[in-house]
Every structure is written in C-alpha cells, then in structure tokens.
Scaffold this motif. Structure first.
Motif, PDB file in Angstrom:
ATOM      1  N   ALA A  69     -30.999  56.884 -31.026  1.00  0.00           N
ATOM      2  CA  ALA A  69     -29.671  57.378 -31.375  1.00  0.00           C
ATOM      3  C   ALA A  69     -28.757  56.235 -31.797  1.00  0.00           C
ATOM      4  O   ALA A  69     -28.694  55.194 -31.140  1.00  0.00           O
ATOM      5  CB  ALA A  69     -29.072  58.119 -30.187  1.00  0.00           C
ATOM      6  N   GLY A  70     -28.055  56.440 -32.896  1.00  0.00           N
ATOM      7  CA  GLY A  70     -27.147  55.433 -33.422  1.00  0.00           C
ATOM      8  C   GLY A  70     -27.786  54.443 -34.358  1.00  0.00           C
ATOM      9  O   GLY A  70     -27.095  53.630 -34.979  1.00  0.00           O
ATOM     10  N   GLY A  71     -29.095  54.490 -34.488  1.00  0.00           N
ATOM     11  CA  GLY A  71     -29.788  53.557 -35.361  1.00  0.00           C
ATOM     12  C   GLY A  71     -30.063  54.132 -36.738  1.00  0.00           C
ATOM     13  O   GLY A  71     -29.701  55.267 -37.058  1.00  0.00           O
ATOM     14  N   GLN A  72     -30.744  53.367 -37.562  1.00  0.00           N
ATOM     15  CA  GLN A  72     -31.111  53.790 -38.904  1.00  0.00           C
ATOM     16  C   GLN A  72     -32.116  54.932 -38.841  1.00  0.00           C
ATOM     17  O   GLN A  72     -32.974  54.984 -37.958  1.00  0.00           O
ATOM     18  CB  GLN A  72     -31.724  52.609 -39.670  1.00  0.00           C
ATOM     19  CG  GLN A  72     -32.144  52.925 -41.100  1.00  0.00           C
ATOM     20  CD  GLN A  72     -32.857  51.763 -41.764  1.00  0.00           C
ATOM     21  OE1 GLN A  72     -33.255  50.818 -41.094  1.00  0.00           O
ATOM     22  NE2 GLN A  72     -33.024  51.835 -43.081  1.00  0.00           N
ATOM     23  N   THR A  73     -32.026  55.858 -39.785  1.00  0.00           N
ATOM     24  CA  THR A  73     -32.996  56.941 -39.912  1.00  0.00           C
ATOM     25  C   THR A  73     -33.934  56.643 -41.071  1.00  0.00           C
ATOM     26  O   THR A  73     -33.491  56.378 -42.194  1.00  0.00           O
ATOM     27  CB  THR A  73     -32.292  58.292 -40.149  1.00  0.00           C
ATOM     28  OG1 THR A  73     -31.471  58.607 -39.018  1.00  0.00           O
ATOM     29  CG2 THR A  73     -33.300  59.401 -40.357  1.00  0.00           C
ATOM     30  N   VAL A  74     -35.238  56.677 -40.809  1.00  0.00           N
ATOM     31  CA  VAL A  74     -36.264  56.359 -41.802  1.00  0.00           C
ATOM     32  C   VAL A  74     -37.231  57.533 -41.882  1.00  0.00           C
ATOM     33  O   VAL A  74     -37.616  58.097 -40.861  1.00  0.00           O
ATOM     34  CB  VAL A  74     -37.027  55.070 -41.419  1.00  0.00           C
ATOM     35  CG1 VAL A  74     -38.146  54.775 -42.406  1.00  0.00           C
ATOM     36  CG2 VAL A  74     -36.057  53.894 -41.338  1.00  0.00           C
ATOM     37  N   HIS A  75     -37.634  57.891 -43.088  1.00  0.00           N
ATOM     38  CA  HIS A  75     -38.594  58.978 -43.286  1.00  0.00           C
ATOM     39  C   HIS A  75     -39.982  58.384 -43.481  1.00  0.00           C
ATOM     40  O   HIS A  75     -40.159  57.413 -44.217  1.00  0.00           O
ATOM     41  CB  HIS A  75     -38.197  59.806 -44.513  1.00  0.00           C
ATOM     42  CG  HIS A  75     -38.862  61.141 -44.575  1.00  0.00           C
ATOM     43  ND1 HIS A  75     -38.413  62.227 -43.851  1.00  0.00           N
ATOM     44  CD2 HIS A  75     -39.938  61.564 -45.268  1.00  0.00           C
ATOM     45  CE1 HIS A  75     -39.198  63.260 -44.105  1.00  0.00           C
ATOM     46  NE2 HIS A  75     -40.120  62.894 -44.963  1.00  0.00           N
ATOM     47  N   ALA A  76     -40.993  58.975 -42.809  1.00  0.00           N
ATOM     48  CA  ALA A  76     -42.361  58.456 -42.902  1.00  0.00           C
ATOM     49  C   ALA A  76     -43.333  59.605 -43.098  1.00  0.00           C
ATOM     50  O   ALA A  76     -43.233  60.628 -42.434  1.00  0.00           O
ATOM     51  CB  ALA A  76     -42.720  57.674 -41.637  1.00  0.00           C
ATOM     52  N   GLY A  77     -44.280  59.405 -44.021  1.00  0.00           N
ATOM     53  CA  GLY A  77     -45.294  60.401 -44.296  1.00  0.00           C
ATOM     54  C   GLY A  77     -46.698  59.932 -43.989  1.00  0.00           C
ATOM     55  O   GLY A  77     -47.655  60.693 -44.161  1.00  0.00           O
ATOM     56  N   THR A  78     -46.836  58.683 -43.536  1.00  0.00           N
ATOM     57  CA  THR A  78     -48.144  58.141 -43.157  1.00  0.00           C
ATOM     58  C   THR A  78     -47.989  57.306 -41.894  1.00  0.00           C
ATOM     59  O   THR A  78     -46.882  56.891 -41.528  1.00  0.00           O
ATOM     60  CB  THR A  78     -48.731  57.245 -44.264  1.00  0.00           C
ATOM     61  OG1 THR A  78     -47.937  56.050 -44.365  1.00  0.00           O
ATOM     62  CG2 THR A  78     -48.758  57.953 -45.608  1.00  0.00           C
ATOM     63  N   GLY A  79     -49.123  57.030 -41.249  1.00  0.00           N
ATOM     64  CA  GLY A  79     -49.072  56.160 -40.088  1.00  0.00           C
ATOM     65  C   GLY A  79     -48.631  54.760 -40.438  1.00  0.00           C
ATOM     66  O   GLY A  79     -47.913  54.107 -39.675  1.00  0.00           O
ATOM     67  N   ALA A  80     -49.054  54.266 -41.610  1.00  0.00           N
ATOM     68  CA  ALA A  80     -48.642  52.936 -42.043  1.00  0.00           C
ATOM     69  C   ALA A  80     -47.127  52.866 -42.235  1.00  0.00           C
ATOM     70  O   ALA A  80     -46.489  51.842 -41.930  1.00  0.00           O
ATOM     71  CB  ALA A  80     -49.365  52.557 -43.328  1.00  0.00           C
ATOM     72  N   GLU A  81     -46.525  53.963 -42.709  1.00  0.00           N
ATOM     73  CA  GLU A  81     -45.071  53.976 -42.886  1.00  0.00           C
ATOM     74  C   GLU A  81     -44.345  54.009 -41.541  1.00  0.00           C
ATOM     75  O   GLU A  81     -43.258  53.420 -41.405  1.00  0.00           O
ATOM     76  CB  GLU A  81     -44.672  55.166 -43.748  1.00  0.00           C
ATOM     77  CG  GLU A  81     -45.088  55.018 -45.203  1.00  0.00           C
ATOM     78  CD  GLU A  81     -44.807  56.236 -46.055  1.00  0.00           C
ATOM     79  OE1 GLU A  81     -44.946  56.143 -47.279  1.00  0.00           O
ATOM     80  OE2 GLU A  81     -44.444  57.294 -45.484  1.00  0.00           O
TER      81      GLU A  81
END
Length: 520
Positions: free
Chosen positions: A52-64
């Motif tokens: 919470a409060g941090g950057q939001t990142v989208h990931a579609g693979t385990g490497a991501e």
C-alpha cells in the motif's frame, strides 16, 4: 473482542510454554489490531498492509513479477504487483538486482517486505508454479489461483507446496486465493499451504483448498514449534485427506470455515498446540478434530460448530479424536476483533465468496455476502484505467452451494485437450471448448434437482468470446432463457435432471472454465 496487548513476544513465548504443560494458554502478541484490510492475526503485530502506498506494476509473466521486485529502490520499497494471465515455468526466469533474491521456476518472495501480489482483470493462474515466502514480512497475496504444484515428477516447484512460508516470516495475509492439487503424495503433490520455521501472524481468509492429500501444516516437525498465531476463516476445504491444518505447537484460530469431504482427518492439534475452533461447518467427513498419528497431544477450544454426517474412529495409540461429542480442553484468548457468522450460514457464505475471481466478496454478517469497501490501504482489484474492462456478469453472482460440483457432464462436442468435466471441477485453470465456435455443455444429476440460476465463467485469456446463448432444460428441450455474454444468469426455478448451456454465437473458440448451478 479487541484487547490491549502489553507484554513483549518473549513473554508470549513463555506463556505458550506454560500452556503446553498445563493445557491453558495466555496469548499476548506484540501489538493491537491494525486498521488495514487484513483480518485475524495478520492484523496484529503492526498489521499487514503489503505494498500500500507504493508503485503499481502490471505483470503477465513470472519474469515480469521478478523484474518488478528487482527494480525497486530497496528490498523494502512498497510495491503492488497486479498479475494477469498464466504464470508458468516457461515464463518465469530469475532476475537479479540489489532489491530482490529471485529464482527460476518459482515466485520467490525472499528477503523482501511491503509487497502485494494481486490478481486482476481476467484472472491470474500460477500453473504448476508455487509461491515461496522466506525471510520476509508484510506480504499480501490476493485473488490468485495456484494449481498442481509438484514435488516429484515433472515439472517440480516450491517443494510441492502451492504456497510455502518459512524462516522468520511474519505478517502475511493470503486472501481470496484458490489452491488446487490433483492428488496426494503418491501423485507427486505435497501441501497447499505450509508454514514452517518461525512463521507468525498469518491469516488465510476467503480461500479454497481442494483435491489434495494435505491441506497444510504449521511446523515441519515435532521440534519445529516456533510458528504460531495463524488465523483461518471463511475458507473452503474440499476433498482433502488430512492436515486442515496440522498444528505443531503454537496457536491458531479457525472460524467460519466450510470443511467438506475430509477423508482421513481434519484439524490435527499436536505437540501442545492450541486451536480455537468457532462456528465452522463440517460435512461428510471423518475425524475432523483431534490429535492424530502421534501421542504428543494438543488442545482445542470448541464452540458453535456443526457436524453434518461426520464419523469418528475409536481412540487408540496415536489416534485421539475429539469426537463424537467434541468438548473444549483449554481456553484460548484472541487479541483481535472479529465477528462470527452462524455456522448454519457458513456453507452458503463460503461458497459464494471463497476463492479467486469471486469479486473479493465477504460476509455481510446477515447470512449473505457483499462486495468489499475499498480503503486507501487496500489493494486495487482492477487493471490500470488504460486497459479495457472485461465483460461484466449479467447479474450479481448467486449465493448457496454450487450444485455442479460432484455432478456429471456431457455436451455436443469438445476440442482436443478439453473435456466436459473441466466445466464442473471448480478449477478456473481448466476448461471445456466446443470443436468450433458453437456447441453445448450440460450438467446432469442422478435425480431431479432444482435450479434457479447459473454462472458461466470463461477461462483466463478467453474472456468476452461467448456471444449469444440459450439455457435449455435438458429433460424437455425447452429454452429456459437466452442472452449474450458470460456471467450470472437467472432462469425460471425448474426441477430437472439435466441443464444445458448452448452457445449459438461467439467471436472465437469459447472456453468455459466453470458452468455453475444454484438453487437460490
């Protein structure tokens, strides 16, 4: 129910040791309840807020996912990782960096803190790939499916545990997840959620654990007694042989869980462990509570539970069932506030809300469910605004028991690699497809069954393909209703032995992950 906590953890450990000798326990964990969305023991000891409060990142693979961990400024920089799609061995590579300690073929939350891993969009499935939490704190894992993780055979991951925590882990909230196996140790699987080697202040809530030889444990051996303060609430345990969970020392609170088909044993309190067991519903099961497979007994406090078609074996060497009339043999104090649903409501509440892709629904305190109230500290449950929304249901998902589970299935055709049974197995990672863009799949029962609503759930990656459809009474051929798009569908209340979902138009090959049926 909220209590002030004044003593330090060392004092709590001393109290636990005294309790192991006397059968009573005084619990004094290190802090008052937090105000975040976490519940149970994950809400104390400073609370659990994840990223919470941090950057939001989208990931579609385990490497991501690994890259998101490694690209932070430090190993404690808050981050919310929104996951969509299938995470598997083929797309999970090790990524290096100063803020992470990742590995290939497993999601390794190792030596990190302040992380939220949340499924969004059309869903997140960790396929044959486990999630490993080690030497970490303040972690939230939410709205994901982890399935068919193996410890032997091929491929293997995470020692065969769907979710595993070990080595000085604290404050973890696992919420609205689906943990699935396809057999026991002989088939290469281990546990669905194991907590070992000083893992503390953990909550498992509104989750499903299915089709496994072992549900999970707290403590890996009779000398590994440091793990403690675990809450399990509003979870579905179904078709599990044992360990729901197995407790070695420590303290756990189980309330408002729905246990169905526990084949050998259930809650196994051993080696001085203390279990508070409130308002749970046990159905079609054996030896749901006691000390099993050892003479190193544990303790339990019971109240408000329902035992529906539960059988009990006789007491004997290394077999100490609490039944047939379970009675408390200790008292357990709980340091956080919580509300109990009546045990009679538990099957309908848990069926409607537990598991991934259920909209994070929770009990409303009145024998039904509601959508959660989002707070600034809770994790987002949708993709970034730039991503088009998925097709919404045609109505709110119904409550009650999914009648398709345990029923039969057939249909008009099936594509290679799919089966009709995949649509009624409770597993969003499997699906039925017709051999073309149209076709039908049916749920069938041995005797007349009343149905008033169905839910069609499309597989991850195929959301929005289903166009026009009809729901048909398979006994008479009468069309009950018609429409377009997947989701929840209301039909006239009908008693029948077979109901058919017939797809008459689609934008691509449909993939029906679940064909759920409900009476209410």
């Amino acid at each position: 129910m909220r209590r002030a906590v004044a003593l330090r953890l060392s004092t709590a450990l001393a109290a636990m040791a005294l309790g192991a000798a006397t059968g009573a326990v005084l619990l004094v964990p290190g802090a008052s309840a937090a105000t975040s969305g976490a519940t149970g023991y994950a809400s104390v000891n400073g609370g659990t807020t994840g990223g919470a409060g941090g950057q939001t990142v989208h990931a579609g693979t385990g490497a991501e996912i690994n890259a998101a961990l490694c690209n932070r400024a430090s190993s404690s920089t808050p981050i919310i990782i929104q996951v969509e799609g299938t995470i598997n061995h083929g797309n999970t590579a090790k990524v290096s960096g100063s803020s992470c300690n990742t590995a290939a073929d497993v999601i390794d939350l190792k030596q990190v803190s302040n992380v939220t891993l949340v499924g969004v969009g059309s869903g997140a499935v960790f396929d044959q790939l486990g999630i490993h939490v080690r030497e970490s704190s303040n972690i939230i894992i939410q709205n994901v499916t982890v399935q068919n993780v193996k410890k032997s055979g091929s491929p293997t991951s995470n020692g065969g545990d769907a979710i595993g925590m070990e080595s000085d882990v604290h404050n973890v909230w696992v919420d609205h997840v689906s943990l699935l196996a396809s057999g026991g140790e002989d088939q290469g699987y281990d546990s669905l959620m194991d907590l070992k080697n000083n893992t503390r202040y953990v909550t498992l809530s509104y989750s499903t654990l299915r089709n496994s030889g072992r549900g999970g444990l707290v403590g890996s051996s009779d000398t590994d007694l440091a793990s403690s303060f675990i809450t399990y609430h509003h979870n579905l345990y179904q078709n599990i042989d044992s360990r729901t969970p197995l407790l070695r020392g420590g303290t756990a609170h189980m309330y408002n869980n729905y246990y169905v088909s526990l084949n050998k044993s259930g809650i196994n309190s051993r080696v001085g462990a203390h279990a508070k067991v409130d308002n749970n519903y046990f159905k079609d099961s054996q030896d749901v509570l006691g000390t099993f497979y050892t003479d190193l007994t544990g303790y339990w406090q019971v109240s408000g539970n329902i035992y529906d078609n539960v059988t009990w074996t006789g007491a004997g060497s290394e077999n100490h069932p609490a039944g047939p009339n379970p009675q408390s043999n200790t008292t357990v104090s709980i340091p956080y506030s919580y509300s109990l649903d009546n045990a009679s409501c538990v099957p309908s509440i848990v069926t409607a809300s537990a598991g991934a892709d259920k909209g994070l629904r929770v009990s409303d305190g009145n024998c039904s469910t509601q959508s959660p109230t989002q707070s600034p500290t809770q994790t987002p449950t949708t993709k970034p605004p730039t991503t088009p929304p998925t097709t919404p249901p045609t109505s709110a998902p119904p409550g009650g028991t999914n009648l398709s589970l345990g029923a039969g299935a057939d249909g008009s055709s099936k594509a290679s690699g799919t089966s009709y049974g995949n649509a009624i197995d409770g597993n969003l990672g499997t699906y039925w497809s017709p051999s073309g863009t149209t076709g039908s799949v049916s749920v069938k029962w041995g005797s007349a069954t009343t149905v008033s609503s169905v839910v069609i759930r499309e597989a991850s990656g195929a959301v929005g393909r289903i166009g026009s459809w009809q729901v048909v009474n398979g006994d008479t051929g009468a069309v009950l209703t018609s429409g377009s798009g997947a989701g929840a569908i209301t039909v006239p209340r009908t008693s029948l032995k077979k109901i058919t979902f017939q797809i008459t138009g689609a934008s691509g090959t449909p993939q029906v992950a679940e064909f759920e049926t409900y009476a209410g």
